[in-house]
Design a protein around this motif. Sequence first.
Motif, short mmCIF file in Angstrom:
data_model
loop_
_atom_site.label_atom_id
_atom_site.label_comp_id
_atom_site.label_asym_id
_atom_site.label_seq_id
_atom_site.Cartn_x
_atom_site.Cartn_y
_atom_site.Cartn_z
N UNK A 13 0.84 -1.20 0.00
CA UNK A 13 0.00 0.00 0.00
C UNK A 13 0.87 1.25 0.00
N UNK A 78 4.62 -4.27 9.55
CA UNK A 78 3.73 -5.40 9.78
C UNK A 78 4.01 -6.52 8.78
N UNK A 82 5.00 -10.10 10.20
CA UNK A 82 4.19 -11.31 10.10
C UNK A 82 4.89 -12.37 9.26
N UNK A 86 5.90 -16.23 10.64
CA UNK A 86 5.52 -17.47 9.97
C UNK A 86 6.74 -18.24 9.47
N UNK A 112 0.70 -15.58 15.97
CA UNK A 112 -0.50 -15.16 15.24
C UNK A 112 -1.37 -14.27 16.10
N UNK A 116 -2.39 -10.53 15.07
CA UNK A 116 -3.77 -10.05 15.03
C UNK A 116 -3.91 -8.75 15.82
N UNK A 119 -2.18 -5.93 13.96
CA UNK A 119 -2.94 -5.46 12.79
C UNK A 119 -4.06 -4.52 13.22
N UNK A 123 -4.36 -0.55 12.26
CA UNK A 123 -5.57 0.01 11.63
C UNK A 123 -6.12 1.17 12.45
N UNK B 391 -2.06 -12.62 5.39
CA UNK B 391 -0.65 -12.31 5.62
C UNK B 391 -0.14 -11.43 4.48
N UNK B 397 -4.44 -9.53 2.28
CA UNK B 397 -4.14 -8.48 3.26
C UNK B 397 -4.67 -7.13 2.80
N UNK B 400 -8.34 -6.79 3.25
CA UNK B 400 -8.66 -6.72 4.66
C UNK B 400 -8.33 -5.34 5.23
N UNK B 401 -7.19 -4.81 4.81
CA UNK B 401 -6.77 -3.51 5.29
C UNK B 401 -7.82 -2.46 4.92
N UNK B 402 -8.26 -2.50 3.68
CA UNK B 402 -9.23 -1.49 3.25
C UNK B 402 -10.56 -1.67 3.96
N UNK B 404 -11.01 -2.88 6.93
CA UNK B 404 -10.83 -2.41 8.29
C UNK B 404 -10.77 -0.90 8.37
N UNK B 405 -9.97 -0.31 7.48
CA UNK B 405 -9.82 1.15 7.51
C UNK B 405 -11.15 1.83 7.22
N UNK B 416 -13.30 -4.39 12.87
CA UNK B 416 -11.89 -4.75 13.01
C UNK B 416 -11.75 -6.01 13.83
N UNK B 420 -10.13 -9.50 12.59
CA UNK B 420 -9.01 -10.17 13.28
C UNK B 420 -9.40 -11.59 13.67
N UNK B 424 -7.82 -15.09 12.36
CA UNK B 424 -7.27 -16.14 13.21
C UNK B 424 -7.96 -17.48 12.93
N UNK B 427 -6.54 -18.82 9.86
CA UNK B 427 -5.25 -19.43 10.17
C UNK B 427 -5.47 -20.80 10.79
#
Lengths: 515, 499
Positions: A13, A78, A82, A86, A112, A116, A119, A123, B391, B397, B400-402, B404-405, B416, B420, B424, B427
């Motif tokens: 980004x 980040x 991350x 991993x 993880x 989380x 992240x 944000x 990830x 990612x 997800x970022x957008x 969340x933002x 958010x 998250x 998880x 994952x």
Amino acid sequence: MNGPPLELPWLVLGGTLTFDGVALVFLASTALAWTSAGWAALLYMRNDPQRGRFMAFFALAMASSLLAAIAGDPITFFLAYSVLGLAAYPLVAHRRTNRAVRTARWYLVFMLGGEGALLAAILLAADTSGASTFPVAIASVGVSILVALGLGVKCGVPGLHVWMPATYAAAPWPAAVALAGGTVGVGVLGFLRFGLVTPSSAVSHDVWIVLGATGAVLGVVRGLVRREPERILAYSSVSQMGVALAVLGFGAAGGADTTSLALAVAAFVAHHALAKASLFMGVGAVRGGTALGGRRDHPVLIAMVAIPALALAGAPLTSGALAKSAITSAVGSPELDCFLLVSSAATAALMLHFLASLVRMSRAGDAARSLGGSVMAPWWLSVMAVALGAWVWPAFRSMAADALRPSVIMNGVPPLAIGALMWAALALGGWKGTRRVSIVDRTAGRVGSGLSGWIESRREVRPDLSHLSAGTRRKARYLTARGVAAVATLDRRVGTWTLTGSLLLGLVLALRVLL
Amino acid sequence: MSWIDLLPPFILASSLIPGVMIFLLPESRHDLRTTLNMASAVVKVVAVGMLLAVVAGGRTPEWRWPLVPGVELLLQADELSLLFVTLSAGLWLVTTVYAVAYLEGSPQRSRFFGFFSLCVSATVGIALAGNLFTFLFFYEILTITTYPLLVHRGTRRALAAGGRYLAYTLSGGALLLVGTAWLFALAGPVDFVPGGGAIDELSRTRPTELRLIFALLVGGLGVKAAIVPLHGWLPVAMIAPAPVSALLHAVAVVKAGVFGIVRVVYSVYGVEAAGELGVLPWLAAFATATILFGSLRALVQDNLKRRLAYSTVSQLSYITLGVALANPLAFTGAIVHLVHQGLMKITLFFCAGNLAETLEVHRVSEMRGVGRRMPWTMGAFTISALGMVGVPPVAGFVSKWYLGAGALQAGHGWVVAVLVVSGLLNAAYFLPILKTAWIDTPARPWPERPEGRRLETAWMLLFPTLVTALLSLLVGLLAAAPFSPLAWAHRIALTVFAP
């Protein structure tokens, strides 16, 4: 020598790489630690059929660890953080024994969870402050807690450190060298970058001081009751990172200049990274059967371990002394001096305990596994890095001059002496891990388990649940099973005809309204 | 009407006509059929490229064909439709390569590839639809043309799954039909306009009816978008051959539903009207429930494709959630996830197909140590799975970022937490697969490669997998570059939110 930030507008980004003093210190020390670890891995794993895979993940982890050092914005950080978390998993699980895989799983669970939290924190921070590059000013307590959780897992903030000892013991030692030297400091770097501990931060600096001091004490006390050299070193890392955190807190309390404090803390973390990498290298080499003149406890070998150990304890003329005097002059508060005296003494005792257990291991017959390749060359490299690195680094020149003043050198002696006395008292009290239990042993053991027993299980792999009552645990298991079953039932119940039937009913109702 | 207005119908015809021709080919004409397939897929990609250039230049080609007075088929290419068309055309090309190899030597290939082409035509029609009626028209065609693909194997289980699929989607289609007709009765023909606004007036005078219509439309679309509790057909439909599953989960069917929801909210109702009617919080609630539900169900599935299917249920609702948040950033995240999820999920299904085809592996528990036998396939799987988890720098990612933002900007901090937790959970059901494949030792030795084969499986199976995996990595890694899906999604968000 600081370079301008490098913009990478195409990266994810929009990324930034920064090359300020702190970044360069981290970059150099991390690179040195990874280089010696990688060299050792190449030699040590020469006959390992899975060497290719190990080295691939090793390289990936190394790249992300280096990227973290120079990341100039939260997203790039980040990303590095991350991927690092991993990529280290296959390194930890490399031996594929049940124990290694189980340890690696818990390692990953912690990482993880931390990712989380981080992240979410990034944000939230981006939303409130709008700043897209470091430093980020975090204004709310909630976000600070999230960041601390996210970074704390990596640098072993007390309570989040439980994965560390088992992980270092389970991983092949070159991986432990890399993890201890190259990744632990990333957490502290994050604390610096996210501006978590500044005079104006949301969370009171006292909290960080208490947290850091707890870590410092916990690490030493828990380390003193361990016998495995790897675990002792892991607890030493917990302790040292606690010191770094406490120093940040003291600095914020005293209103220290941010730049010089950051550089001093960076010097401390870099020194710790090199020393810890070298120590793990020594343990690995000795465990691997390295010998000089047929002796595995040859004085030269022990001296090669002793140099970084002394540096960690802050002995005069070592990188530890340099870092300590840099911190002292950057913060300049008597409370901190007192704290550093105690922590240096404690570390000295812990390091003596470590050396003793290493010598014991080298003499024990059962540890003499013959493993491929002499690792003397990378080991020398790492020892040289500890002995010389901090002194020749251009940005540390004034700190070096400071640390070479006679008064500073003299001041470095008492903590060592106190530490040596502490250890001697413990050792004379029969502390060799034998069954003879002295009063000191018993007391320290009690304090140790009192401090951390409720968050660590016996194996030190996962949080301990045994202090919950059996009924609670049964109930928790039952509720989990019920929850899973309920979701499955819901899924089954929404059968085709029930569903289409209700859809048609809705349709009829709609048509009734319509017509 | 200039030539550029003929591009949309041409793109539609570029798979429709070859599709019909393939039906007429005898089963034995393997090479001709493959050539026809590949040629039409390539032609479509080229035509879409031209259309992309035209639309990027600021023009909006459109093609109208009156069906009955007052009702016309309208194909138009705005930024949003282009995003979906490009995704379908691109993934159709790779899936065709994959399908040719996957079905080698199996019976009824003319039938399969004929419907395969029709299915893609319908998807493209949905993407290019310029009004609700055209959308409905192609939506129903898609339902019908997918059925023969689903039941291609003709086993009893396949037929049962097909029946379930039809029961769900046809009743969903009926709801959509009634909703469309009702809206037509109230507002006349409603063309898709970026930002909506055609029914602003009505939303003030007759809010209750518009709410009901919204429920009907989204209820109908929600069947294909697999919103809980309308998702029941999707996990069963994984019985289909791998290329069908791949296309179905990545672009064709499920995306048609989600894309329809995007259209209804942003091109018919518009953000303002939808906000005033108060329907979006409901949509967000259903989406959130679906995200968590899908992940929870995926946790306990041992069948690999079934686990992937529940993962689709969950991931699709990221898009729905982003749509419901009605915020430029979240909308961008939703739109870009349309592409990102497609790339990642098609890779995962390709990998599942490779495992099944090469080693007869269908279950996660059978995957012990498969990474050593098929490193490339599992490498692609790993990239996409990590992307699903979110990830960086893999595509997931960025979405997800957008999301969340945008959620934070809109004041919905709870999203958010959902993201998250869902990450998880992702994952928790993806990483064990990776561990099983890479770390565990095989229960028994894997079958050897056939003599003379240097790759781990047929190259036409492996190559598409690697291409899509690489793409899912690149669109994330280079998300900020000027020609990324993200840049295009930004552009769409600008047209929708800046009047």
